[in-house]
Design a protein around this motif. Structure first.
Motif, PDB file in Angstrom:
ATOM      1  N   GLU A  32       0.836  -1.212   0.000  1.00 54.51           N
ATOM      2  CA  GLU A  32       0.000   0.000   0.000  1.00 54.51           C
ATOM      3  C   GLU A  32       0.868   1.259   0.000  1.00 54.51           C
ATOM      4  N   MET A  33       1.988   1.215   0.696  1.00 51.27           N
ATOM      5  CA  MET A  33       2.891   2.362   0.727  1.00 51.27           C
ATOM      6  C   MET A  33       3.472   2.627  -0.664  1.00 51.27           C
ATOM      7  N   ILE A  34       3.889   1.579  -1.363  1.00 51.30           N
ATOM      8  CA  ILE A  34       4.451   1.748  -2.702  1.00 51.30           C
ATOM      9  C   ILE A  34       3.363   2.185  -3.686  1.00 51.30           C
ATOM     10  N   LYS A  35       2.149   1.665  -3.546  1.00 53.98           N
ATOM     11  CA  LYS A  35       1.037   2.121  -4.386  1.00 53.98           C
ATOM     12  C   LYS A  35       0.792   3.614  -4.183  1.00 53.98           C
ATOM     13  N   ALA A  36       0.795   4.030  -2.932  1.00 56.57           N
ATOM     14  CA  ALA A  36       0.599   5.454  -2.624  1.00 56.57           C
ATOM     15  C   ALA A  36       1.737   6.287  -3.208  1.00 56.57           C
ATOM     16  N   SER A  37       2.952   5.767  -3.154  1.00 54.53           N
ATOM     17  CA  SER A  37       4.098   6.475  -3.735  1.00 54.53           C
ATOM     18  C   SER A  37       3.924   6.634  -5.237  1.00 54.53           C
ATOM     19  N   TYR A  38       3.469   5.573  -5.888  1.00 50.70           N
ATOM     20  CA  TYR A  38       3.260   5.627  -7.335  1.00 50.70           C
ATOM     21  C   TYR A  38       2.177   6.645  -7.690  1.00 50.70           C
ATOM     22  N   LEU A  39       1.066   6.631  -6.962  1.00 47.40           N
ATOM     23  CA  LEU A  39       0.004   7.615  -7.202  1.00 47.40           C
ATOM     24  C   LEU A  39       0.512   9.040  -6.968  1.00 47.40           C
ATOM     25  N   HIS A  40       1.341   9.195  -5.949  1.00 41.87           N
ATOM     26  CA  HIS A  40       1.925  10.505  -5.669  1.00 41.87           C
ATOM     27  C   HIS A  40       2.816  10.955  -6.829  1.00 41.87           C
ATOM     28  N   GLU A  41       3.635  10.051  -7.349  1.00 43.48           N
ATOM     29  CA  GLU A  41       4.505  10.397  -8.482  1.00 43.48           C
ATOM     30  C   GLU A  41       3.680  10.760  -9.713  1.00 43.48           C
ATOM     31  N   GLN A  42       2.544  10.086  -9.913  1.00 38.62           N
ATOM     32  CA  GLN A  42       1.663  10.451 -11.022  1.00 38.62           C
ATOM     33  C   GLN A  42       1.126  11.871 -10.848  1.00 38.62           C
ATOM     34  N   GLN A  43       0.754  12.221  -9.618  1.00 39.61           N
ATOM     35  CA  GLN A  43       0.246  13.568  -9.347  1.00 39.61           C
ATOM     36  C   GLN A  43       1.341  14.620  -9.559  1.00 39.61           C
ATOM     37  N   ILE A  44       2.537  14.331  -9.081  1.00 44.29           N
ATOM     38  CA  ILE A  44       3.651  15.268  -9.260  1.00 44.29           C
ATOM     39  C   ILE A  44       3.954  15.449 -10.745  1.00 44.29           C
ATOM     40  N   THR A  45       3.894  14.358 -11.504  1.00 55.74           N
ATOM     41  CA  THR A  45       4.130  14.436 -12.949  1.00 55.74           C
ATOM     42  C   THR A  45       3.100  15.346 -13.605  1.00 55.74           C
ATOM     43  N   LYS A  46       1.850  15.202 -13.206  1.00 54.58           N
ATOM     44  CA  LYS A  46       0.803  16.075 -13.753  1.00 54.58           C
ATOM     45  C   LYS A  46       1.082  17.535 -13.409  1.00 54.58           C
ATOM     46  N   GLU A  47       1.482  17.791 -12.184  1.00 56.94           N
ATOM     47  CA  GLU A  47       1.770  19.162 -11.769  1.00 56.94           C
ATOM     48  C   GLU A  47       2.957  19.740 -12.537  1.00 56.94           C
ATOM     49  N   CYS A  48       3.980  18.935 -12.766  1.00 56.23           N
ATOM     50  CA  CYS A  48       5.141  19.391 -13.550  1.00 56.23           C
ATOM     51  C   CYS A  48       4.733  19.688 -14.986  1.00 56.23           C
ATOM     52  N   SER A  49       3.902  18.826 -15.545  1.00 52.87           N
ATOM     53  CA  SER A  49       3.418  19.035 -16.911  1.00 52.87           C
ATOM     54  C   SER A  49       2.563  20.299 -16.994  1.00 52.87           C
ATOM     55  N   ASP A  50       1.703  20.497 -15.998  1.00 57.21           N
ATOM     56  CA  ASP A  50       0.868  21.702 -15.960  1.00 57.21           C
ATOM     57  C   ASP A  50       1.731  22.963 -15.867  1.00 57.21           C
ATOM     58  N   LEU A  51       2.787  22.908 -15.067  1.00 56.40           N
ATOM     59  CA  LEU A  51       3.705  24.043 -14.952  1.00 56.40           C
ATOM     60  C   LEU A  51       4.340  24.336 -16.304  1.00 56.40           C
ATOM     61  N   TYR A  52       4.794  23.294 -16.983  1.00 51.89           N
ATOM     62  CA  TYR A  52       5.415  23.453 -18.294  1.00 51.89           C
ATOM     63  C   TYR A  52       4.452  24.118 -19.274  1.00 51.89           C
ATOM     64  N   ILE A  53       3.227  23.598 -19.346  1.00 53.28           N
ATOM     65  CA  ILE A  53       2.226  24.131 -20.277  1.00 53.28           C
ATOM     66  C   ILE A  53       1.885  25.580 -19.947  1.00 53.28           C
ATOM     67  N   SER A  54       1.706  25.884 -18.657  1.00 54.77           N
ATOM     68  CA  SER A  54       1.381  27.257 -18.248  1.00 54.77           C
ATOM     69  C   SER A  54       2.511  28.222 -18.588  1.00 54.77           C
ATOM     70  N   ALA A  55       3.741  27.810 -18.310  1.00 53.43           N
ATOM     71  CA  ALA A  55       4.889  28.669 -18.604  1.00 53.43           C
ATOM     72  C   ALA A  55       5.028  28.891 -20.107  1.00 53.43           C
ATOM     73  N   LEU A  56       4.777  27.859 -20.880  1.00 52.02           N
ATOM     74  CA  LEU A  56       4.848  27.964 -22.335  1.00 52.02           C
ATOM     75  C   LEU A  56       3.793  28.934 -22.859  1.00 52.02           C
ATOM     76  N   LYS A  57       2.573  28.841 -22.311  1.00 52.47           N
ATOM     77  CA  LYS A  57       1.477  29.702 -22.752  1.00 52.47           C
ATOM     78  C   LYS A  57       1.769  31.183 -22.522  1.00 52.47           C
ATOM     79  N   VAL A  58       2.441  31.494 -21.405  1.00 50.40           N
ATOM     80  CA  VAL A  58       2.722  32.905 -21.111  1.00 50.40           C
ATOM     81  C   VAL A  58       4.094  33.337 -21.622  1.00 50.40           C
TER      82      VAL A  58
END
Length: 109
Positions: A32-58
């Motif tokens: 369960e701890m490793i599953k939670a870590s994987y889900l967390h990494e997926q969320q961080i990846t989304k946030e990094c991608s969102d940052l990239y897209i937002s920075a590119l747009k402006v």
């Protein structure tokens, strides 16, 4: 964290550190701890991608570069956590399996 700190200081951005949430405990449930870590990494990846897209747009090329570095790092982090999750799901969390996986983890740089 150091990379972001230096980026913010070098570019005269004001920093405000939010309060951290309490860390969840898993009471020995390693899978369960490793599953939670994987889900967390997926969320961080989304946030990094969102940052990239937002920075590119402006047109904030400095932040695009930083965000690209984080996106690249996340590819590695996702692969690592997915690998260990797959291994745990395949072998289970018996003492023998965990010892085997612990030894394998110790061999990785």
């Amino acid at each position: 964290a150091e990379k972001v700190y230096e980026f913010l200081l070098d570019n005269d951005y004001l920093q405000e550190t939010p309060e951290l949430e309490k860390v969840k405990t898993y009471d020995g449930n390693f899978i369960e701890m490793i599953k939670a870590s994987y889900l967390h990494e997926q969320q961080i990846t989304k946030e990094c991608s969102d940052l990239y897209i937002s920075a590119l747009k402006v047109g904030d090329i400095l932040t695009v570069g930083l965000a690209q570095w984080f996106v690249n790092e996340q590819v590695e982090e996702l692969a690592k956590t997915k690998y260990w999750l797959d291994r745990l799901e395949a072998f289970g969390d018996s003492k023998e399996a965990l010892r085997f996986l612990d030894n394998e983890m110790g061999e990785i740089d």
